[in-house]
Write a protein that holds these residues in place. Sequence first.
Motif, PDB file in Angstrom:
ATOM      1  N   GLN A 143       0.897  -1.188   0.147  1.00  0.00           N
ATOM      2  CA  GLN A 143      -0.106   0.005  -0.030  1.00  0.00           C
ATOM      3  C   GLN A 143       0.725   1.275  -0.064  1.00  0.00           C
ATOM      4  OE1 GLN A 143      -3.382   0.021   2.786  1.00  0.00           O
ATOM      5  NE2 GLN A 143      -4.179   1.947   1.942  1.00  0.00           N
TER       6      GLN A 143
ATOM      7  N   GLY B  31      -4.203   4.312   5.647  1.00  0.00           N
ATOM      8  CA  GLY B  31      -4.144   2.819   5.765  1.00  0.00           C
ATOM      9  C   GLY B  31      -3.218   2.043   5.941  1.00  0.00           C
TER      10      GLY B  31
ATOM     11  N   LEU C  28      -2.673   2.230   9.816  1.00  0.00           N
ATOM     12  CA  LEU C  28      -3.697   1.391  10.480  1.00  0.00           C
ATOM     13  C   LEU C  28      -3.251  -0.029  10.562  1.00  0.00           C
ATOM     14  CD1 LEU C  28      -7.255   2.803   9.322  1.00  0.00           C
ATOM     15  CD2 LEU C  28      -6.037   3.155  11.477  1.00  0.00           C
ATOM     16  N   LEU C  29      -2.632  -0.631   9.366  1.00  0.00           N
ATOM     17  CA  LEU C  29      -2.279  -2.064   9.408  1.00  0.00           C
ATOM     18  C   LEU C  29      -1.367  -2.583  10.647  1.00  0.00           C
ATOM     19  CD1 LEU C  29      -1.833  -3.089   5.600  1.00  0.00           C
ATOM     20  CD2 LEU C  29      -3.442  -4.128   7.510  1.00  0.00           C
TER      21      LEU C  29
ATOM     22  N   ARG D   1     -10.805  -2.711  12.314  1.00  0.00           N
ATOM     23  CA  ARG D   1     -11.078  -3.116  11.049  1.00  0.00           C
ATOM     24  C   ARG D   1     -12.136  -2.215  10.179  1.00  0.00           C
ATOM     25  NH1 ARG D   1     -14.628  -5.851   8.246  1.00  0.00           N
ATOM     26  NH2 ARG D   1     -16.335  -5.432   9.844  1.00  0.00           N
TER      27      ARG D   1
ATOM     28  N   ARG E  92     -10.415   0.888   8.674  1.00  0.00           N
ATOM     29  CA  ARG E  92      -9.602   0.732   7.785  1.00  0.00           C
ATOM     30  C   ARG E  92     -10.415   0.431   6.736  1.00  0.00           C
ATOM     31  NH1 ARG E  92      -7.541  -4.032   5.148  1.00  0.00           N
ATOM     32  NH2 ARG E  92      -5.405  -3.639   4.218  1.00  0.00           N
ATOM     33  N   ASP E  93     -11.621  -0.317   6.623  1.00  0.00           N
ATOM     34  CA  ASP E  93     -12.626  -0.546   5.425  1.00  0.00           C
ATOM     35  C   ASP E  93     -13.060   0.817   5.126  1.00  0.00           C
ATOM     36  OD1 ASP E  93     -12.036  -3.276   5.425  1.00  0.00           O
ATOM     37  OD2 ASP E  93     -13.851  -3.522   6.656  1.00  0.00           O
TER      38      ASP E  93
ATOM     39  N   ASN F 287     -10.016   2.742   3.198  1.00  0.00           N
ATOM     40  CA  ASN F 287      -9.768   1.912   1.890  1.00  0.00           C
ATOM     41  C   ASN F 287     -10.672   1.954   0.802  1.00  0.00           C
ATOM     42  OD1 ASN F 287      -7.009   1.836   2.805  1.00  0.00           O
ATOM     43  ND2 ASN F 287      -7.125  -0.372   3.364  1.00  0.00           N
TER      44      ASN F 287
END
Length: 225
Positions: free
Chosen positions: A53, A96, A99-100, A129, A132-133, A136
């Motif tokens: 990413q 993003g 966040l991972l 989660r 992040r959704d 992204n």
Amino acid sequence: MHTNRRATAIAGALVILGMIAGALSVVPAVDEPRRLALISAHEGQVILGAVAQTVMIPAYVGFALYLYPILRAENEALSLGFLGFRLIAATFHFIGVILLPLFLVLGQELTQADAAAASSIEVVGELLRTARDLVNHVALIVALSLGDLLLFRILWRSRSVPRWLSGWGFVAIAAAVSASLLVLFGVVDVVTPLYLAMNAPLALQSFVFAVWLMTRGFVTKIRDA
């Protein structure tokens, strides 16, 4: 008339690079039901997703930067808007990426927590989660789509590429934005057949557009050459 083949070829190659990086940025472990309990076993997958990413940031922005001087000759305001939305999308990409690794942190905390703390960590993991959704698959997609609408508006008016290709872009963008709105309002989840089907036209159009840029380029009028 003038064809800036080098700039368009590089721009097209950056689209392909971004698509490859996008595929590698998918982290299935994050979408598993017991994601935090299993995430430590998939640390490599998370790191690869974050790196991929990160690669998407210069690929997406570079695409706009290489095309901007050419597009500006056709419409300065729209081309500046296109570049601006790409920079906004890059910001969401960066969020993003950040966040991972947090999933790994929560996964490590979960292994050391008691039952009560573990429940709270699971709640935080679910919120992470969801965040992040939304970044992204909603904010990022909408920012890219608004920019690409300006891009294809320029190309439609200038006929720098065939109108079927620009028109395909308009329709595909509408489908992708609709899919993001469905995710935003909780109608569908990401990485589901319906969501993927609604995004497939844009993915295919982006690939065809990239190949066109690399092999054919586009012609624009040169002003103040």
